[in-house]
Design an enzyme around this catalytic site. Structure first.
Site, PDB file in Angstrom:
ATOM      1  N   ARG A   1       0.851  -1.212   0.000  1.00  0.00           N
ATOM      2  CA  ARG A   1       0.000   0.000   0.000  1.00  0.00           C
ATOM      3  C   ARG A   1       0.879   1.252   0.000  1.00  0.00           C
ATOM      4  O   ARG A   1       0.565   2.270  -0.611  1.00  0.00           O
ATOM      5  CB  ARG A   1      -0.973  -0.004   1.184  1.00  0.00           C
ATOM      6  CG  ARG A   1      -0.280   0.052   2.519  1.00  0.00           C
ATOM      7  CD  ARG A   1      -1.261   0.048   3.685  1.00  0.00           C
ATOM      8  NE  ARG A   1      -0.561  -0.234   4.917  1.00  0.00           N
ATOM      9  CZ  ARG A   1      -0.614   0.524   6.010  1.00  0.00           C
ATOM     10  NH1 ARG A   1      -1.363   1.593   6.044  1.00  0.00           N
ATOM     11  NH2 ARG A   1       0.048   0.193   7.088  1.00  0.00           N
TER      12      ARG A   1
ATOM     13  N   SER B   1      -4.409   5.499   5.584  1.00  0.00           N
ATOM     14  CA  SER B   1      -4.207   4.056   5.592  1.00  0.00           C
ATOM     15  C   SER B   1      -3.942   3.510   4.193  1.00  0.00           C
ATOM     16  O   SER B   1      -3.147   2.595   4.012  1.00  0.00           O
ATOM     17  CB  SER B   1      -5.445   3.360   6.165  1.00  0.00           C
ATOM     18  OG  SER B   1      -5.683   3.792   7.479  1.00  0.00           O
TER      19      SER B   1
ATOM     20  N   GLU C   1     -18.444   4.529  -0.026  1.00  0.00           N
ATOM     21  CA  GLU C   1     -17.688   3.887  -1.104  1.00  0.00           C
ATOM     22  C   GLU C   1     -18.472   3.800  -2.410  1.00  0.00           C
ATOM     23  O   GLU C   1     -17.906   3.939  -3.500  1.00  0.00           O
ATOM     24  CB  GLU C   1     -17.246   2.479  -0.679  1.00  0.00           C
ATOM     25  CG  GLU C   1     -16.262   2.455   0.489  1.00  0.00           C
ATOM     26  CD  GLU C   1     -16.915   2.681   1.854  1.00  0.00           C
ATOM     27  OE1 GLU C   1     -18.167   2.688   1.945  1.00  0.00           O
ATOM     28  OE2 GLU C   1     -16.173   2.857   2.838  1.00  0.00           O
TER      29      GLU C   1
ATOM     30  N   PHE D   1     -13.958  -3.042   1.779  1.00  0.00           N
ATOM     31  CA  PHE D   1     -15.063  -2.085   1.633  1.00  0.00           C
ATOM     32  C   PHE D   1     -15.325  -1.709   0.184  1.00  0.00           C
ATOM     33  O   PHE D   1     -16.457  -1.744  -0.278  1.00  0.00           O
ATOM     34  CB  PHE D   1     -14.780  -0.831   2.464  1.00  0.00           C
ATOM     35  CG  PHE D   1     -14.482  -1.145   3.904  1.00  0.00           C
ATOM     36  CD1 PHE D   1     -15.201  -2.134   4.567  1.00  0.00           C
ATOM     37  CD2 PHE D   1     -13.487  -0.488   4.586  1.00  0.00           C
ATOM     38  CE1 PHE D   1     -14.929  -2.453   5.888  1.00  0.00           C
ATOM     39  CE2 PHE D   1     -13.207  -0.797   5.914  1.00  0.00           C
ATOM     40  CZ  PHE D   1     -13.927  -1.774   6.565  1.00  0.00           C
TER      41      PHE D   1
ATOM     42  N   HIS E   1      -5.064  -3.360   2.458  1.00  0.00           N
ATOM     43  CA  HIS E   1      -5.387  -4.169   3.643  1.00  0.00           C
ATOM     44  C   HIS E   1      -6.047  -5.487   3.257  1.00  0.00           C
ATOM     45  O   HIS E   1      -7.008  -5.933   3.868  1.00  0.00           O
ATOM     46  CB  HIS E   1      -6.256  -3.372   4.620  1.00  0.00           C
ATOM     47  CG  HIS E   1      -5.569  -2.149   5.142  1.00  0.00           C
ATOM     48  ND1 HIS E   1      -5.274  -1.070   4.344  1.00  0.00           N
ATOM     49  CD2 HIS E   1      -5.087  -1.844   6.369  1.00  0.00           C
ATOM     50  CE1 HIS E   1      -4.655  -0.153   5.053  1.00  0.00           C
ATOM     51  NE2 HIS E   1      -4.514  -0.593   6.279  1.00  0.00           N
TER      52      HIS E   1
ATOM     53  N   ASP F   1      -7.307  -5.836  13.460  1.00  0.00           N
ATOM     54  CA  ASP F   1      -8.643  -5.299  13.214  1.00  0.00           C
ATOM     55  C   ASP F   1      -9.713  -6.374  13.045  1.00  0.00           C
ATOM     56  O   ASP F   1     -10.898  -6.127  13.251  1.00  0.00           O
ATOM     57  CB  ASP F   1      -8.644  -4.400  11.968  1.00  0.00           C
ATOM     58  CG  ASP F   1      -8.228  -2.979  12.301  1.00  0.00           C
ATOM     59  OD1 ASP F   1      -8.343  -2.600  13.482  1.00  0.00           O
ATOM     60  OD2 ASP F   1      -7.790  -2.260  11.392  1.00  0.00           O
TER      61      ASP F   1
ATOM     62  N   GLN G   1     -12.733  -6.263   8.682  1.00  0.00           N
ATOM     63  CA  GLN G   1     -11.846  -5.430   7.854  1.00  0.00           C
ATOM     64  C   GLN G   1     -11.004  -6.270   6.891  1.00  0.00           C
ATOM     65  O   GLN G   1     -10.259  -5.728   6.081  1.00  0.00           O
ATOM     66  CB  GLN G   1     -10.879  -4.624   8.730  1.00  0.00           C
ATOM     67  CG  GLN G   1     -11.474  -4.122  10.029  1.00  0.00           C
ATOM     68  CD  GLN G   1     -12.493  -3.040   9.830  1.00  0.00           C
ATOM     69  OE1 GLN G   1     -12.191  -2.003   9.263  1.00  0.00           O
ATOM     70  NE2 GLN G   1     -13.718  -3.271  10.263  1.00  0.00           N
TER      71      GLN G   1
ATOM     72  N   ARG H   1      -1.426  -4.499   3.957  1.00  0.00           N
ATOM     73  CA  ARG H   1      -1.068  -3.587   5.038  1.00  0.00           C
ATOM     74  C   ARG H   1       0.369  -3.755   5.525  1.00  0.00           C
ATOM     75  O   ARG H   1       1.077  -2.767   5.696  1.00  0.00           O
ATOM     76  CB  ARG H   1      -2.037  -3.770   6.209  1.00  0.00           C
ATOM     77  CG  ARG H   1      -1.616  -2.976   7.440  1.00  0.00           C
ATOM     78  CD  ARG H   1      -2.638  -3.090   8.558  1.00  0.00           C
ATOM     79  NE  ARG H   1      -2.197  -2.360   9.730  1.00  0.00           N
ATOM     80  CZ  ARG H   1      -1.715  -2.938  10.839  1.00  0.00           C
ATOM     81  NH1 ARG H   1      -1.622  -4.242  10.918  1.00  0.00           N
ATOM     82  NH2 ARG H   1      -1.352  -2.194  11.855  1.00  0.00           N
TER      83      ARG H   1
END
Lengths: 273, 320
Positions: free
Chosen positions: B16, B43, B64, B89, B115, B123, B127, B173
């Protein structure tokens, strides 16, 4: 096409568009005549008077954009595009048939002059805002118009988009709610009431103009007002009649998604003569 | 080319992070690059782009579906938009918009999910994206990329910007082990043969490429010659490389940080069934995971080199 500001001339174009809607859906034996007929004055006023566009140059970067977010009203848009000269009039009656450019819902793959493919409700306002942001970045002054159904704005994404547009001061987008009071399952107020609708849009930071969506001078005035409002987006809440112009279709839930029979086509065309 | 025994696991930047850096480079080169994010810029690392090009980063808030729609509109008006959020998401809440507004009309939108997988860690499952390969591959016209490290990610992001059409890029991540030297070259739709081998082929993607290399090293010390393929392009899949692997090594193990019954493995199996059937073992997830450190989770859910070595033994036993 000949552009005009004359309400009488625009009304006569509306009648022609209504005839197309009846014959197209009649020939297709399916489709959505009611919500197409309710939006005729809105679409005609935009294409023949308000919008900057040129059928000879569908990819003109400075053209105003129109997005039919209520994609099931495709017949009204197809009739307008054909009458403007974007697409052939002769094949309008191939609507919904295999191989036709006139697909059940607007499909950019078949008609490049369409600004977006639509048909899944709730999505067009976001797309229109994206286009308006691009105009702003590029320093272009084109405007983007998004036609929403009343039932459609039950979708949550509409309100995500509404919140975004006012927060980001997207004043070059204009939404129009074709408030014909009917959706597939019945009357909007019985399925999922939208009221108080103007208050909702105001609370989301929009400039709201409420008007009769079949009153051409009122539409002309409202679009001019929308263009003059700076710093916030404008929504026209256009009160309309579903099935407008054909007596037996007006305010009838039946003609949301049912095409007229050959006999009904004949009757309707007589009324629209 | 590496030899398996020489591979040492050294951590580089998270994929990322590499995405965020590549985006800034692109932003400097092309004013048409614009970005949408849904309250996760710090993030997804689009924050770098936001700092340098604040007018070209559209903060969409936690919405989103609207972000994907706005991205489609920007693309239709000639921009090259990247929209980004956690994979979990953007690919689920934005899926329907990706289907109708992007995939079907073939709109030039780039979607970067961050992620991915269970290595997001603490998390937990809400997630964690364990289904994104299935979702992305259910969108015709999308090119689907899953880079293994920072160098591969930089290439993927730059390639996506130059390609006209929708692209999904899967990133993670945690810091990712370094696989490639800075001058590595990639070709879209061409698997990278990281290690040559003749007895078995380990097919891996993303973070699992490093585990595959570690496994190959272990196998080499036992006298088993394992080929390692990095599938950085999940669609279009390099069926030729897979067929060659099946013909030349006769058995395969697919390893992915994704649900095993709807990810890379089933696509590999389909390609082999068409071209050259061979025994295959599948390493991946069978359900939702839980909170924990990324390392603990990869251990507990069996996404490690020793798990691959075991699977190799199983598949060698099935070899005709």
């Amino acid at each position: 096409m000949e552009r005009t500001k004359d309400p009488a001339a625009l009304a006569s174009i509306c009648k022609q568009i209504r005839r197309h809607i009846i014959t197209m859906t009649g020939a297709a034996k399916s489709g959505h005549p009611g919500g197409s007929l309710s939006a005729v004055e809105i679409v005609v006023t935009l294409y023949w008077d308000v919008m900057r566009h040129d059928p000879a140059r569908p990819d003109w970067p400075d053209r105003d954009r129109f997005i039919l977010s209520k994609g099931h009203a495709a017949p009204v848009l197809y009739a307008a595009l054909a009458e403007c000269g974007y697409t052939p009039k002769e094949t309008l009656n191939t609507l919904r048939k295999l191989g036709s450019i006139y697909q059940g819902h607007p499909d950019k793959r078949f008609i490049p002059a369409l600004e977006a493919s639509t048909g899944s409700l709730g999505e067009g306002l976001s797309v229109g805002i994206g286009m308006a942001l691009a105009a702003r970045l590029d320093g272009r002054d084109y405007r983007t118009y998004v036609l929403l159904g009343d039932g459609e704005i039950q979708e949550g994404q509409i309100w995500e988009a509404a919140m975004f547009a006012s927060f980001h001061k997207v004043d070059n987008v204009c939404a129009i709610v074709d408030y014909n009071k009917l959706q597939l399952d019945g009357f909007v107020k019985e399925i999922m009431d939208l009221e108080p609708l103007a208050d909702k849009w105001r609370a989301f930071g929009w400039h709201v103009i409420e008007l009769d969506g079949h009153d051409i001078p009122a539409l002309q005035k409202a679009f001019a007002e929308a263009a003059s409002v700076k710093g916030k987006p404008t929504v026209l809440i256009a009160h309309t009649v579903k099935g407008k112009g054909v007596s037996f279709m007006e305010n009838s839930p039946k003609y949301h998604g049912v095409a007229p029979t050959p006999e009904e086509v004949e009757l309707a065309l007589k009324e629209l003569a | 080319m590496l030899t398996a025994a020489k591979f040492e696991k050294k951590l580089g930047a998270a994929t990322r992070e590499a995405f965020g850096r590549a985006l800034v480079e692109l932003g400097r080169e092309n004013p048409n690059i614009v970005v949408g994010d849904a309250d996760l810029t710090k993030s997804t690392m689009t924050t770098y782009f936001a700092k340098e090009f604040p007018d070209r980063l559209f903060e969409c808030g936690i919405a989103e579906a609207n972000m994907v729609g706005i991205g489609a509109g920007l693309a239709l008006a000639g921009k090259i938009p990247f929209v980004s959020s956690f994979s979990a998401f953007v690919m689920t809440k934005g899926f329907e918009q990706l289907r109708v507004l992007v995939a079907y009309p073939n709109v030039n939108l780039k979607v970067v999910g961050t992620h991915s997988g269970i290595s997001i860690g603490e998390d937990g499952p809400s997630q964690m994206s364990v289904e994104e390969i299935a979702l992305a591959c259910a969108l015709p016209n999308f090119v689907v990329l899953s880079p293994a490290d920072e160098v591969a990610t930089r290439w993927a992001v730059r390639w996506a910007a130059g390609h006209v059409g929708p692209v999904f890029i899967r990133t993670g991540r945690p810091k990712a082990p370094i696989i490639y030297s800075a001058d590595a070259r990639f070709e879209i739709g061409k698997a990278v043969e990281l290690v040559p081998g003749t007895d078995v082929t380990i097919v891996a993607t993303g973070l699992m490429v490093a585990e595959a290399l570690l496994a190959a090293g272990q196998l080499e010390s036992e006298g088993i010659s394992a080929r390692v393929l990095d599938i950085h392009t999940i669609r279009p899949l390099d069926e030729e490389a897979l067929e060659r692997a099946a013909r030349e090594t006769g058995a395969l193990v697919v390893v992915e940080e994704h649900l095993a019954d709807c990810g890379l493995g089933v696509r590999v199996a389909q390609a082999l069934a068409k071209r050259h059937p061979a025994p295959v073992e599948f390493i991946g997830l069978t359900g939702y995971a839980e909170s924990g450190s990324p390392d603990e989770l990869l251990d507990k859910y069996g996404l490690r080199a020793p798990n691959i070595v075991e699977a190799v033994r199983r598949v060698l036993g099935r070899k005709r």
